[in-house]
Design an enzyme around this catalytic site. Structure first.
Site, PDB file in Angstrom:
ATOM      1  N   GLU A 105       0.849  -1.251   0.028  1.00 46.49           N
ATOM      2  CA  GLU A 105      -0.060   0.101  -0.013  1.00 46.49           C
ATOM      3  C   GLU A 105       0.960   1.209  -0.189  1.00 46.49           C
ATOM      4  OE1 GLU A 105      -3.083  -0.462  -0.651  1.00 46.49           O
ATOM      5  OE2 GLU A 105      -3.000  -2.466  -0.408  1.00 46.49           O
ATOM      6  N   TRP A 148     -20.880  12.298 -19.703  1.00 50.16           N
ATOM      7  CA  TRP A 148     -21.319  12.173 -18.341  1.00 50.16           C
ATOM      8  C   TRP A 148     -22.663  12.929 -18.473  1.00 50.16           C
ATOM      9  CZ3 TRP A 148     -18.085   9.244 -15.893  1.00 50.16           C
ATOM     10  CH2 TRP A 148     -16.760   9.114 -15.944  1.00 50.16           C
ATOM     11  N   TRP A 186       1.677   1.462  -3.512  1.00 49.08           N
ATOM     12  CA  TRP A 186       0.685   2.275  -4.286  1.00 49.08           C
ATOM     13  C   TRP A 186       0.909   3.886  -4.207  1.00 49.08           C
ATOM     14  CZ3 TRP A 186      -2.172   1.126  -8.260  1.00 49.08           C
ATOM     15  CH2 TRP A 186      -2.888  -0.078  -8.395  1.00 49.08           C
ATOM     16  N   TRP A 207     -15.615  11.851 -13.119  1.00 50.73           N
ATOM     17  CA  TRP A 207     -14.657  11.660 -11.655  1.00 50.73           C
ATOM     18  C   TRP A 207     -14.188  12.511 -11.259  1.00 50.73           C
ATOM     19  CZ3 TRP A 207      -9.877  13.053 -12.080  1.00 50.73           C
ATOM     20  CH2 TRP A 207      -9.271  13.190 -13.205  1.00 50.73           C
ATOM     21  N   ASN A 236     -10.983   2.557   2.786  1.00 47.38           N
ATOM     22  CA  ASN A 236     -10.617   2.423   1.572  1.00 47.38           C
ATOM     23  C   ASN A 236     -11.543   1.544   0.685  1.00 47.38           C
ATOM     24  OD1 ASN A 236      -8.649   2.400  -0.603  1.00 47.38           O
ATOM     25  ND2 ASN A 236      -8.357   0.350  -0.362  1.00 47.38           N
ATOM     26  N   TRP A 250      -9.037   7.880  -8.193  1.00 46.67           N
ATOM     27  CA  TRP A 250     -10.483   8.215  -8.927  1.00 46.67           C
ATOM     28  C   TRP A 250     -10.444   7.877 -10.217  1.00 46.67           C
ATOM     29  CZ3 TRP A 250     -14.898   9.643  -7.800  1.00 46.67           C
ATOM     30  CH2 TRP A 250     -15.664   9.788  -6.309  1.00 46.67           C
TER      31      TRP A 250
HETATM   32  C1  LIG Z   1     -11.539   7.095  -4.548  1.00 46.28           C
HETATM   33  C2  LIG Z   1     -10.332   6.937  -3.533  1.00 46.28           C
HETATM   34  C3  LIG Z   1      -9.749   8.298  -3.159  1.00 46.28           C
HETATM   35  C4  LIG Z   1      -8.562   8.281  -2.388  1.00 46.28           C
HETATM   36  N1  LIG Z   1      -8.122   9.321  -1.989  1.00 46.28           N
HETATM   37  C5  LIG Z   1      -6.823   9.353  -1.151  1.00 46.28           C
HETATM   38  C6  LIG Z   1      -6.192  10.570  -0.825  1.00 46.28           C
HETATM   39  O1  LIG Z   1      -6.674  11.639  -1.189  1.00 46.28           O
HETATM   40  N2  LIG Z   1      -5.058  10.371   0.112  1.00 46.28           N
HETATM   41  C7  LIG Z   1      -4.840   9.210   0.335  1.00 46.28           C
HETATM   42  O2  LIG Z   1      -3.430   9.088   1.003  1.00 46.28           O
HETATM   43  N3  LIG Z   1      -5.175   8.064  -0.022  1.00 46.28           N
HETATM   44  C8  LIG Z   1      -6.467   8.054  -0.872  1.00 46.28           C
HETATM   45  N4  LIG Z   1      -6.966   6.887  -1.048  1.00 46.28           N
HETATM   46  C9  LIG Z   1      -6.371   5.622  -0.655  1.00 46.28           C
HETATM   47  C10 LIG Z   1      -6.623   5.132   0.451  1.00 46.28           C
HETATM   48  O3  LIG Z   1      -8.298   4.927   0.316  1.00 46.28           O
HETATM   49  C11 LIG Z   1      -6.458   5.902   1.628  1.00 46.28           C
HETATM   50  O4  LIG Z   1      -4.919   5.888   1.753  1.00 46.28           O
HETATM   51  C12 LIG Z   1      -6.290   5.025   2.917  1.00 46.28           C
HETATM   52  O5  LIG Z   1      -7.998   4.539   3.149  1.00 46.28           O
HETATM   53  C13 LIG Z   1      -6.144   5.678   4.352  1.00 46.28           C
HETATM   54  O6  LIG Z   1      -6.314   5.164   5.437  1.00 46.28           O
HETATM   55  P1  LIG Z   1      -5.196   4.192   6.282  1.00 46.28           P
HETATM   56  O7  LIG Z   1      -4.045   5.279   6.401  1.00 46.28           O
HETATM   57  O8  LIG Z   1      -6.134   3.750   7.497  1.00 46.28           O
HETATM   58  O9  LIG Z   1      -4.818   3.170   5.120  1.00 46.28           O
HETATM   59  P2  LIG Z   1      -4.025   1.882   5.259  1.00 46.28           P
HETATM   60  O10 LIG Z   1      -4.760   0.995   4.882  1.00 46.28           O
HETATM   61  O11 LIG Z   1      -3.633   1.761   6.673  1.00 46.28           O
HETATM   62  O12 LIG Z   1      -2.867   2.251   4.366  1.00 46.28           O
HETATM   63  C14 LIG Z   1      -1.614   2.425   5.040  1.00 46.28           C
HETATM   64  C15 LIG Z   1      -1.182   3.948   3.928  1.00 46.28           C
HETATM   65  O13 LIG Z   1      -0.834   3.460   2.498  1.00 46.28           O
HETATM   66  C16 LIG Z   1      -1.227   4.189   1.742  1.00 46.28           C
HETATM   67  N5  LIG Z   1      -2.215   3.698   0.788  1.00 46.28           N
HETATM   68  C17 LIG Z   1      -3.137   2.856   1.129  1.00 46.28           C
HETATM   69  N6  LIG Z   1      -4.106   2.489   0.157  1.00 46.28           N
HETATM   70  C18 LIG Z   1      -3.686   3.491  -1.089  1.00 46.28           C
HETATM   71  C19 LIG Z   1      -4.189   3.512  -1.973  1.00 46.28           C
HETATM   72  N7  LIG Z   1      -4.998   2.880  -2.892  1.00 46.28           N
HETATM   73  N8  LIG Z   1      -3.345   4.380  -3.114  1.00 46.28           N
HETATM   74  C20 LIG Z   1      -2.421   5.106  -2.404  1.00 46.28           C
HETATM   75  N9  LIG Z   1      -1.989   5.171  -1.092  1.00 46.28           N
HETATM   76  C21 LIG Z   1      -2.468   4.117  -0.482  1.00 46.28           C
HETATM   77  C22 LIG Z   1      -1.879   5.419   2.382  1.00 46.28           C
HETATM   78  O14 LIG Z   1      -0.723   6.424   2.508  1.00 46.28           O
HETATM   79  C23 LIG Z   1      -2.134   4.858   3.780  1.00 46.28           C
HETATM   80  O15 LIG Z   1      -2.415   5.850   4.714  1.00 46.28           O
HETATM   81  C24 LIG Z   1      -8.088   6.911  -1.810  1.00 46.28           C
HETATM   82  C25 LIG Z   1      -8.579   5.566  -2.643  1.00 46.28           C
HETATM   83  C26 LIG Z   1      -9.783   5.793  -3.233  1.00 46.28           C
HETATM   84  C27 LIG Z   1     -10.549   4.616  -3.687  1.00 46.28           C
END
Ligand SMILES: Cc1cc2nc3c(=O)[nH]c(=O)nc-3n(C[C@H](O)[C@H](O)[C@H](O)COP(=O)(O)OP(=O)(O)OC[C@H]3O[C@@H](n4cnc5c(N)ncnc54)[C@H](O)[C@@H]3O)c2cc1C
Length: 429
Positions: free
Chosen positions: A253, A284, A256, A337, A319, A360
């Site tokens: 993650e 759209w 990512w 989007w 997420n 997105w």
């Molecule tokens: C439509 C959409 C919009 C999103 N917008 C953002 C955003 O603005 N900022 C953001 O940081 N994340 C975003 N995410 C990715 C992800 O949802 C969040 O990082 C995550 O939910 C944050 O919660 P957590 O720190 O508990 O995640 P955890 O699951 O604990 O993950 C740890 C860290 O890994 C990174 N990470 C995890 N999943 C992703 C992912 N899919 N893409 C990129 N990094 C990831 C983040 O830095 C996150 O804090 C988005 C996902 C979707 C589907």
């Protein structure tokens, strides 16, 4: 003017430990003045009770207090970066400026301008990689191009990884800080008020069950690292040092995050355009009333509504639910989007341009390594799979079991067929 100093500029690295540019600044041989600029260009766009501003303010105020022990602090300014640096140059005899890089287009342009201004005044400027393990052109394909697909990017990332990349960048404050005292600006001075929403501390306690449980919103075991990585209140190196090897789903993650950072860096057009131009022809519907139902969490699809209400009330959304709500907006409602992206940008505490945009575009099917457009999440199946006991949806939708909860605003099957038709026509045109 008095003695020469160095300046360390805080930006997305709001911490005193394991901070690359700060560490180098402190060993520069000149007394270091730490500076933070509340950038009017950014603040003027935000609501007056924006929780992220309150978080940044509280964090910087804590750092200022911590540095008082060394008869120093943070010089906190509220203006545009250009004016701030002109003021600093008038007041101090600056030899060096140190900062950690930010890869967003606004920041890149700002930093180029400020660097030119400083260098034009014979000040040496040094910038460092700090918020990621690999930046810019560090991870490229063998032909020298940027990766646009995650899995090969991740494999290359792993193959290039070396333990030196996560070594702690120690910061010794005992002898190298500029002694000064100045009043720290209050939130009110900045024109902001406290928010009811707070950034949660991050939590690494559940990493052992992360791989199995992270998709279930009611288990709530993810780390809440988002805002901390966004504002740099934690070091990404420290997080990876704490892992047991490089095999974890959690590390994937973090990769990512770096993948999307490098996509934005190499393809800044994604800020306003589809990554894949072949989707530019999609018509759209962009219906305002439908959009409001989505924003308010009154679509009649519990997983969508619970997610949107969680976002509105807490600045966070799980997420899995972000994926469902985003897919629903683009496919079921056929809303661009970019509308959803802008709404998330306003509400998410962890809003980050690269990750928000990348995810997105993934959900809309327009992105670099996106879900194929014909893969349309069924929000009911997703509910059965990821919240089968309705714990998450009941938490956020108090009327879930009553008569007040609305019927679905669109029929899934009809909306699915409409989306397939509109996407197909959009691609063919
Ligand atoms: C439509 C959409 C919009 C999103 N917008 C953002 C955003 O603005 N900022 C953001 O940081 N994340 C975003 N995410 C990715 C992800 O949802 C969040 O990082 C995550 O939910 C944050 O919660 P957590 O720190 O508990 O995640 P955890 O699951 O604990 O993950 C740890 C860290 O890994 C990174 N990470 C995890 N999943 C992703 C992912 N899919 N893409 C990129 N990094 C990831 C983040 O830095 C996150 O804090 C988005 C996902 C979707 C589907």
């Amino acid at each position: 003017m008095s003695k020469k100093i160095s300046i360390f500029w805080f930006r997305r690295d709001l911490r005193l430990e394991d901070n690359t540019a700060l560490s180098v600044a402190l060993s520069s041989g000149k007394p270091v003045l730490p500076v933070f600029i509340f950038d009017e260009n950014i603040l003027n766009e935000l609501d007056r009770d924006d929780a992220r501003v309150a978080f940044i303010h509280q964090t910087m105020s804590n750092i200022n207090t911590a540095l008082k022990k060394f008869n120093s602090g943070v010089l906190c300014m509220h203006t545009t970066p250009e004016k701030a640096w002109k003021e600093l140059m008038n007041k101090y005899d600056i030899e060096n400026v140190f900062y950690n890089k930010d890869y967003e287009p606004y920041a890149k342009e700002r930093d180029e301008k400020i660097t030119a201004l400083l260098e034009g005044n014979s000040i040496d400027v040094k910038s460092f990689k700090d918020s990621v393990i690999f930046e810019e052109n560090d991870v490229l394909k063998n032909d020298g191009g940027a990766y646009t697909v995650y899995t090969p990017y991740k494999n290359k990332w792993l193959s290039l990884f070396k333990p030196e990349l996560i070594e702690e960048q120690k910061c010794d404050f005992t002898k190298n800080l500029l002694e000064f005292s100045s009043d720290f600006l209050s939130l009110k001075d900045l024109g902001f008020t406290a928010s009811d929403i707070e950034v949660m501390p991050y939590n690494l306690k559940h990493l052992d069950i992360y791989a199995d449980k992270r998709d279930f919103p009611s288990d709530d075991i993810t780390t809440y690292l988002g805002p901390h990585l966004r504002f740099g209140t934690v070091s990404v190196r420290k997080l990876i040092r704490g892992l047991n090897g490089l095999e974890s789903v959690f590390l994937s993650e973090l990769v990512w995050r770096e993948f999307f950072t490098q996509i934005l860096y190499h393809y800044p057009k994604v800020v306003t355009q589809n990554f894949r131009a072949k989707y530019d022809g999609i018509k759209w519907r962009n219906n305002q009333e439908d959009f409001e139902k989505w924003c308010n969490g009154t679509t009649g699809y519990p997983m969508v509504d619970a997610g949107m209400r969680q976002l509105n009330q807490t600045g966070y959304m799980h997420n899995r639910v972000r994926m469902i709500t985003a897919g629903f907006l683009c496919k079921h409602l056929l809303i661009d989007w970019q509308w959803g992206e802008a709404y998330f940008a306003k509400k998410l505490l962890d809003y980050e341009l690269a990750s928000n945009n990348g995810n997105w575009q993934w959900a809309a099917g327009t992105g670099c390594d996106a879900a194929p457009y014909f893969r349309i999440f069924n929000p009911i199946t997703q509910l059965k799979k990821f919240d089968k006991d309705f714990k998450y949806v009941r938490k956020w939708i108090p009327e879930f079991d009553g008569f007040d909860y609305p019927d679905p605003m669109v029929d899934h099957k009809t909306a699915r067929e409409r989306a397939l038709k509109v996407y197909k026509e959009g691609i063919e045109n």
